[in-house]
Design a protein around this motif. Structure first.
Motif, PDB file in Angstrom:
ATOM      1  N   PHE A 220      42.335  46.084  46.189  1.00 40.17           N
ATOM      2  CA  PHE A 220      42.367  45.581  44.813  1.00 40.17           C
ATOM      3  C   PHE A 220      41.017  44.985  44.436  1.00 40.17           C
ATOM      4  N   ASP A 221      40.418  44.238  45.365  1.00 38.72           N
ATOM      5  CA  ASP A 221      39.155  43.567  45.085  1.00 38.72           C
ATOM      6  C   ASP A 221      38.056  44.565  44.729  1.00 38.72           C
ATOM      7  N   THR A 222      37.848  45.574  45.573  1.00 42.65           N
ATOM      8  CA  THR A 222      36.768  46.511  45.281  1.00 42.65           C
ATOM      9  C   THR A 222      37.102  47.407  44.093  1.00 42.65           C
ATOM     10  N   PHE A 223      38.383  47.763  43.927  1.00 42.73           N
ATOM     11  CA  PHE A 223      38.787  48.577  42.779  1.00 42.73           C
ATOM     12  C   PHE A 223      38.464  47.852  41.481  1.00 42.73           C
ATOM     13  N   GLU A 231      30.836  47.338  38.725  1.00 38.13           N
ATOM     14  CA  GLU A 231      29.956  47.554  39.871  1.00 38.13           C
ATOM     15  C   GLU A 231      30.167  48.989  40.355  1.00 38.13           C
ATOM     16  N   ARG A 232      29.359  49.874  39.897  1.00 40.56           N
ATOM     17  CA  ARG A 232      29.624  51.312  40.034  1.00 40.56           C
ATOM     18  C   ARG A 232      29.720  51.788  41.484  1.00 40.56           C
ATOM     19  N   ASP A 233      28.963  51.208  42.386  1.00 38.67           N
ATOM     20  CA  ASP A 233      28.885  51.738  43.749  1.00 38.67           C
ATOM     21  C   ASP A 233      29.631  50.904  44.788  1.00 38.67           C
ATOM     22  N   VAL A 283      36.747  56.620  43.071  1.00 39.07           N
ATOM     23  CA  VAL A 283      38.169  56.383  42.820  1.00 39.07           C
ATOM     24  C   VAL A 283      38.444  55.330  41.738  1.00 39.07           C
ATOM     25  N   PRO A 284      37.745  54.184  41.694  1.00 36.46           N
ATOM     26  CA  PRO A 284      38.080  53.205  40.653  1.00 36.46           C
ATOM     27  C   PRO A 284      37.911  53.704  39.227  1.00 36.46           C
ATOM     28  N   TRP A 285      37.124  54.785  39.043  1.00 37.73           N
ATOM     29  CA  TRP A 285      36.946  55.294  37.680  1.00 37.73           C
ATOM     30  C   TRP A 285      38.177  56.046  37.196  1.00 37.73           C
ATOM     31  N   LEU A 298      37.872  51.626  28.240  1.00 44.31           N
ATOM     32  CA  LEU A 298      37.975  50.463  29.115  1.00 44.31           C
ATOM     33  C   LEU A 298      36.648  49.723  29.212  1.00 44.31           C
ATOM     34  N   GLU A 299      35.550  50.450  29.306  1.00 46.45           N
ATOM     35  CA  GLU A 299      34.250  49.783  29.411  1.00 46.45           C
ATOM     36  C   GLU A 299      33.977  48.929  28.174  1.00 46.45           C
TER      37      GLU A 299
END
Length: 307
Positions: A220-223, A231-233, A283-285, A298-299
């Motif tokens: 969840f945190d990195t997603f 944070e794209r990467d 994946v988060p995108w 969303l952005e």
């Protein structure tokens, strides 16, 4: 001189380059083979590694070979190809496949390699390229107990959490169960974020409340650092890989003779995004994609809530 086994490493992508660098730093004689990106190959050669012209020639020179590839098709080509590992005829060779692979393919390859006097170990990975660099990945290992005792000291160089889950193929089955859960998280988080924002909540509020609750976890945190903090990467795992893993998981469920309705929904989430030409996105995108399907940028919603 060193008494350490000579290690080959094929596949120097996001995960493989960190793993191989840790092996080189630990003093293992190394042979490496990359793909299009020359940077990790050249960095490892600068550390003393030798670039192998082919998997066959690597197998002729090494005692243990790591594979860290994108899918079973690539693994099969490296092992069975005209200039592949099997063509070396190297009896006693151990191949550690860290790819997230199809267990059916793994079983077939293990049988072929055993007939040639070689051993296939499956040791797929958990965690991210950050942990690959740090040498603290998770590894779920499939092989017999004797082979596990041989390879464990090598795996300990790049993994901090090692579990022997059973015979060859068990590691890949376990990894698909894990990725069924993690990609399920991703599909759920993407839809939940859109639901919250479409209902009038800020993306930041959704992240903050869930992130501070018992529902939070490392995924969840990195997603959300990607989807909300932009944070794209921070979560470098592609939609193409996610779609592949969910297909493999669906096939495993089918082979097991079980109903897998959630698996179908999760697989379709990634298949749809891949079909839309976004397979190279991380994946988060998926959150942006699901939002756009529902008429939401969303952005822009993140930026508006930050203003």
């Amino acid at each position: 001189m060193t008494d350490k086994a000579k290690i080959g490493f094929i596949g120097l992508g996001f995960m493989g380059r960190g793993m191989a660098a840790n092996l080189a730093r630990a003093g293992y004689p190394m042979m490496v083979k990359g793909n299009r990106d020359r940077a990790p190959v050249e960095a490892l050669v600068a550390q003393g590694a030798v670039e192998a012209p082919s998997p066959r020639e690597m197998a002729e020179s090494c005692e243990i070979i790591h594979l860290c590839l994108s899918n079973s098709g690539q693994v099969e080509a490296v092992i069975r190809g005209e200039d592949g590992i099997l063509a070396s005829g190297r009896k006693g060779l151990i191949v550690i496949d860290t790819t997230t692979a199809d267990p059916v393919s793994t079983a077939a390859l293990a049988t072929e390699m055993a007939a040639a006097g070689m051993t296939l170990v499956d040791a797929p990975l958990g965690r991210t390229p950050k942990e690959a660099e740090e040498g603290t990945l998770d590894a779920m290992v499939g092989c017999d107990a004797e082979t596990f005792a041989k390879v464990k000291p090598v795996i300990e160089v790049w993994a901090g959490n090692i579990t022997h889950v059973g015979d060859t193929g068990s590691g890949h089955r376990m990894k698909l169960v894990m990725n069924f859960i993690s990609m399920g998280y991703a599909a759920l988080y993407a839809e939940a974020l859109t639901m919250g924002v479409k209902s009038g909540l800020s993306p930041q509020a959704v992240r903050e409340v869930i992130g501070g609750s018992r529902l939070s976890n490392g995924f969840f945190d990195t997603f959300m650092r990607a989807a909300v903090a932009r944070e794209r990467d921070v979560h470098r795992f592609t939609i193409t890989n996610a779609a592949k893993d969910t297909r493999y998981a669906a096939a495993m469920a089918t082979e097991a003779g079980m109903a897998n309705p959630l698996g179908a929904a999760i697989r379709n989430a990634f298949a749809q995004m891949e079909a839309a030409g976004k397979g190279g996105d991380y994946v988060p995108w998926l959150a942006d994609h699901v939002a756009a399907l529902n008429g939401l940028d969303l952005e822009a919603a993140v930026a508006q809530s930050s203003a």
